[in-house]
Design a protein around this motif. Structure first.
Motif, PDB file in Angstrom:
ATOM      1  N   UNK A  52      61.036   3.596  36.415  1.00 25.58           N
ATOM      2  CA  UNK A  52      60.401   2.292  35.655  1.00 25.58           C
ATOM      3  C   UNK A  52      59.544   1.359  36.363  1.00 25.58           C
ATOM      4  N   UNK A  53      59.421   1.819  37.671  1.00 26.30           N
ATOM      5  CA  UNK A  53      58.271   0.832  38.193  1.00 26.30           C
ATOM      6  C   UNK A  53      56.977   0.948  37.460  1.00 26.30           C
ATOM      7  N   UNK A  54      57.134   2.624  37.805  1.00 30.96           N
ATOM      8  CA  UNK A  54      55.642   3.876  37.358  1.00 30.96           C
ATOM      9  C   UNK A  54      55.597   3.987  35.411  1.00 30.96           C
ATOM     10  N   UNK A  55      56.407   4.092  34.979  1.00 27.50           N
ATOM     11  CA  UNK A  55      55.816   3.229  33.200  1.00 27.50           C
ATOM     12  C   UNK A  55      55.628   2.006  33.061  1.00 27.50           C
ATOM     13  N   UNK A  56      56.513   0.987  33.850  1.00 25.49           N
ATOM     14  CA  UNK A  56      55.787  -0.283  33.445  1.00 25.49           C
ATOM     15  C   UNK A  56      54.649  -0.532  34.133  1.00 25.49           C
ATOM     16  N   UNK A  57      53.845  -0.099  35.028  1.00 25.98           N
ATOM     17  CA  UNK A  57      52.193  -0.223  35.392  1.00 25.98           C
ATOM     18  C   UNK A  57      51.564   0.556  34.052  1.00 25.98           C
ATOM     19  N   UNK A  58      51.823   1.946  34.342  1.00 21.31           N
ATOM     20  CA  UNK A  58      50.878   2.310  33.140  1.00 21.31           C
ATOM     21  C   UNK A  58      51.240   1.366  31.281  1.00 21.31           C
ATOM     22  N   UNK A  59      52.092   0.420  30.776  1.00 20.20           N
ATOM     23  CA  UNK A  59      51.728   0.074  30.183  1.00 20.20           C
ATOM     24  C   UNK A  59      51.475  -1.418  30.697  1.00 20.20           C
ATOM     25  N   UNK A  60      51.154  -1.618  31.608  1.00 21.78           N
ATOM     26  CA  UNK A  60      50.426  -2.879  31.798  1.00 21.78           C
ATOM     27  C   UNK A  60      48.654  -2.052  31.555  1.00 21.78           C
ATOM     28  N   UNK A  61      49.253  -1.658  32.685  1.00 21.09           N
ATOM     29  CA  UNK A  61      47.322  -0.633  32.332  1.00 21.09           C
ATOM     30  C   UNK A  61      46.532  -0.467  30.759  1.00 21.09           C
ATOM     31  N   UNK A  62      47.322  -0.188  30.236  1.00 19.98           N
ATOM     32  CA  UNK A  62      47.386   0.132  28.987  1.00 19.98           C
ATOM     33  C   UNK A  62      46.858  -1.262  28.159  1.00 19.98           C
ATOM     34  N   UNK A  63      47.567  -2.101  28.074  1.00 20.40           N
ATOM     35  CA  UNK A  63      47.320  -3.541  27.844  1.00 20.40           C
ATOM     36  C   UNK A  63      46.207  -4.281  28.459  1.00 20.40           C
ATOM     37  N   UNK A  64      45.757  -3.594  29.614  1.00 26.72           N
ATOM     38  CA  UNK A  64      44.544  -4.357  29.897  1.00 26.72           C
ATOM     39  C   UNK A  64      43.521  -3.241  30.117  1.00 26.72           C
ATOM     40  N   UNK A  65      44.007  -2.244  29.426  1.00 29.47           N
ATOM     41  CA  UNK A  65      42.563  -1.573  28.942  1.00 29.47           C
ATOM     42  C   UNK A  65      42.193  -1.888  27.403  1.00 29.47           C
ATOM     43  N   UNK A  66      43.581  -2.226  26.417  1.00 30.56           N
ATOM     44  CA  UNK A  66      42.925  -2.175  25.013  1.00 30.56           C
ATOM     45  C   UNK A  66      42.229  -3.919  25.192  1.00 30.56           C
TER      46      UNK A  66
END
Length: 88
Positions: A52-66
């Motif tokens: 769950x932490x890895x998936x959340x980290x990926x989502x945060x990176x996606x948000x920051x990229x956007x």
């Protein structure tokens, strides 16, 4: 600070280019989902939590990229406006 893509001494993978960062966030999300599934299948709550932490980290990176893309667009528009105003 290290530069360039690759694996550093601690085994952490580094990414420099935008394409690699996109792959990294997608990889984090996929890795997280796999860990969660394996955690579910084996009853390993710790592995599921790390997933769950890895998936959340990926989502945060996606948000920051956007967000970065949106800021870059605004900066480009401001530059265009300033350039046009200088020529008038």
């Amino acid at each position: 600070m290290e530069t360039g893509s690759g694996v550093n001494d601690s085994g952490t993978v580094r990414f420099d280019t935008e394409k690699e960062n996109i792959m990294n966030k997608d990889f984090d999300q996929a890795k997280g989902k796999v860990k969660q599934a394996v955690g579910d299948l084996t009853g390993n709550k710790d592995l599921k939590a790390r997933g769950k932490a890895d998936e959340a980290a990926g989502k945060v990176k996606e948000f920051l990229d956007d967000a970065k893309d949106k800021v870059d667009d605004v900066v480009d528009k401001v530059k265009d406006t300033v350039t046009k105003n200088r020529h008038h």
